[in-house]
Design an enzyme around this catalytic site. Structure first.
Site, PDB file in Angstrom:
ATOM      1  N   LYS A   1       0.425   3.506  -2.932  1.00  0.00           N
ATOM      2  CA  LYS A   1      -0.733   4.391  -3.045  1.00  0.00           C
ATOM      3  C   LYS A   1      -0.353   5.867  -2.941  1.00  0.00           C
ATOM      4  O   LYS A   1      -1.062   6.733  -3.467  1.00  0.00           O
ATOM      5  CB  LYS A   1      -1.761   4.028  -1.964  1.00  0.00           C
ATOM      6  CG  LYS A   1      -2.320   2.618  -2.122  1.00  0.00           C
ATOM      7  CD  LYS A   1      -3.171   2.202  -0.930  1.00  0.00           C
ATOM      8  CE  LYS A   1      -3.648   0.760  -1.072  1.00  0.00           C
ATOM      9  NZ  LYS A   1      -4.413   0.293   0.101  1.00  0.00           N
ATOM     10  N   VAL A  24       1.304  -3.749   3.932  1.00  0.00           N
ATOM     11  CA  VAL A  24       1.274  -5.032   4.637  1.00  0.00           C
ATOM     12  C   VAL A  24       2.495  -5.900   4.319  1.00  0.00           C
ATOM     13  O   VAL A  24       2.657  -6.967   4.905  1.00  0.00           O
ATOM     14  CB  VAL A  24      -0.032  -5.811   4.369  1.00  0.00           C
ATOM     15  CG1 VAL A  24      -1.226  -5.046   4.910  1.00  0.00           C
ATOM     16  CG2 VAL A  24      -0.191  -6.153   2.900  1.00  0.00           C
ATOM     17  N   TYR A  43      -4.017  -2.329 -10.196  1.00  0.00           N
ATOM     18  CA  TYR A  43      -3.917  -2.153  -8.744  1.00  0.00           C
ATOM     19  C   TYR A  43      -3.084  -3.262  -8.102  1.00  0.00           C
ATOM     20  O   TYR A  43      -2.154  -2.995  -7.330  1.00  0.00           O
ATOM     21  CB  TYR A  43      -5.321  -2.120  -8.130  1.00  0.00           C
ATOM     22  CG  TYR A  43      -5.330  -2.110  -6.628  1.00  0.00           C
ATOM     23  CD1 TYR A  43      -5.009  -0.958  -5.913  1.00  0.00           C
ATOM     24  CD2 TYR A  43      -5.653  -3.262  -5.906  1.00  0.00           C
ATOM     25  CE1 TYR A  43      -5.015  -0.952  -4.526  1.00  0.00           C
ATOM     26  CE2 TYR A  43      -5.661  -3.265  -4.517  1.00  0.00           C
ATOM     27  CZ  TYR A  43      -5.341  -2.113  -3.835  1.00  0.00           C
ATOM     28  OH  TYR A  43      -5.332  -2.111  -2.472  1.00  0.00           O
ATOM     29  N   SER A  54       0.794  -1.238   0.000  1.00  0.00           N
ATOM     30  CA  SER A  54       0.000   0.000   0.000  1.00  0.00           C
ATOM     31  C   SER A  54       0.820   1.278   0.000  1.00  0.00           C
ATOM     32  O   SER A  54       0.267   2.364  -0.164  1.00  0.00           O
ATOM     33  CB  SER A  54      -0.953   0.017   1.200  1.00  0.00           C
ATOM     34  OG  SER A  54      -1.993  -0.908   1.008  1.00  0.00           O
ATOM     35  N   TYR A  91      -4.319   3.375   8.151  1.00  0.00           N
ATOM     36  CA  TYR A  91      -5.653   2.805   8.319  1.00  0.00           C
ATOM     37  C   TYR A  91      -6.213   3.186   9.692  1.00  0.00           C
ATOM     38  O   TYR A  91      -6.097   4.327  10.117  1.00  0.00           O
ATOM     39  CB  TYR A  91      -5.621   1.279   8.102  1.00  0.00           C
ATOM     40  CG  TYR A  91      -4.866   0.891   6.864  1.00  0.00           C
ATOM     41  CD1 TYR A  91      -5.277   1.354   5.615  1.00  0.00           C
ATOM     42  CD2 TYR A  91      -3.722   0.101   6.933  1.00  0.00           C
ATOM     43  CE1 TYR A  91      -4.585   1.017   4.465  1.00  0.00           C
ATOM     44  CE2 TYR A  91      -3.017  -0.245   5.787  1.00  0.00           C
ATOM     45  CZ  TYR A  91      -3.448   0.227   4.554  1.00  0.00           C
ATOM     46  OH  TYR A  91      -2.748  -0.096   3.433  1.00  0.00           O
TER      47      TYR A  91
END
Length: 313
Positions: free
Chosen positions: A71, A265, A195, A68, A247
């Site tokens: 992103k 992760v 993605y 992530s 998060y």
């Protein structure tokens, strides 16, 4: 080859040695089969300051799946393509929910809460895919990463990408749900394919810290003077990293570390000390929120010793 700030190097070396001695290492991301076998005993840390000095410790040259953290860079690209129109398709608020939650998405009519949860990052990826074939879009993302890191050797780990695609049922559900509300414009398979692959980019701590330098220096690479984004956009990306980058552990990270950061992760964290440094840490074991357990502890130690928290010493 840049020189090294001896004081900074001493701090980084000490922290890497301390992390090597710890037994509380968290749990690797077992729900992605290719990540389940990663050795949790690894740890790497790299800090690159404004003068280009590189302080490295531990497994700083070992490539890992950035997941992530990608992103941050796809958000940068999408904002470059359509500017603030992006915010019609994704929000800017913390979610307070797990990164792959569908509950909030249902309540808010398919508009993801922010660009760093999975649904939001899929919507951002859809912007990049528009008008291109998936392979072209993925090539653009990879070229951008190589350009930022000044390293053409960065690659996508196709085994990890395939592993994510095989097990990505929740992400497929999120994408289809957004498609039903018109948030996604492209075929779901196209957007999800890009993605999964950009999350599977493999980088070392050194490469990742290099790639993040523009966010530490008002949108500009301080070594080349080349502007990546306007200063205001860099500031806003940093703000989103601070509030949403971990998060439902984002508040705890801001409380303990006090820097904008984005986790993945795969166990990596990119952290930004505005005006001072770009920082990358990697420790594969995760905490209950899916963030690197030792990575957060190491960054807390780093900001405390150097006085780098954005909230003051």
């Amino acid at each position: 080859m840049t020189s090294t700030n001896p004081d900074l190097q001493s701090v980084v070396t000490d922290i890497a040695n301390e992390m090597a001695q710890r037994s509380d290492r968290g749990e690797v991301a077992s729900y992605i089969p290719e990540l389940a076998g990663v050795d949790a005993n690894q740890f790497g840390l790299v800090v690159i300051d404004a003068d280009g000095n590189i302080a490295a410790g531990g497994d700083s040259e070992a490539p890992f799946s950035i997941q992530s953290i990608s992103k941050v860079f796809t958000l940068t690209l999408a904002l470059g393509m359509i500017g603030d129109r992006l915010w019609r398709r994704v929000g800017r608020e913390p979610s307070g929910n797990p990164f792959n939650s569908i509950v909030q998405l249902e309540r808010e009519r398919g508009v993801p809460r922010n660009p760093f949860i999975n649904a939001g990052a899929i919507a951002v990826t859809d912007v990049i895919v528009s008008g291109h074939q998936p392979r072209e879009s993925l090539g653009e993302i990879l070229r951008f990463m190589r350009f930022l890191a000044q390293d053409s050797s960065i690659v996508i780990d196709h085994a990890v990408a395939a592993s994510e695609k095989r097990t990505g049922y929740r992400n497929t559900a999120l994408a289809n749900y957004m498609k039903s509300f018109g948030v996604l414009e492209n075929p779901v398979d196209f957007t999800l394919g890009v993605y999964f692959h950009h999350c599977a980019i493999a980088m070392s701590c050194r490469q990742l810290a290099m790639a993040g330098r523009y966010l530490a220096h008002s949108g500009t690479n301080p070594s080349t003077g080349f502007s990546i984004v306007p200063a205001e956009r860099a500031r806003r990306i940093n703000a989103l990293m601070l509030t949403c980058g971990h998060y439902d552990g984002s508040g705890e990270f801001a409380y303990r570390v006090g820097l904008p950061g984005k986790s993945g992760v795969g166990g990596g964290i990119l952290a930004i000390a505005p005006g001072k440094a770009s920082i990358a840490v990697w420790a594969p074991g995760l905490d209950a929120n899916g963030n690197s357990h030792l990575g957060r502890i190491a960054l807390e130690a780093l900001t405390r010793r150097l006085g780098w928290s954005i909230f003051g010493v």
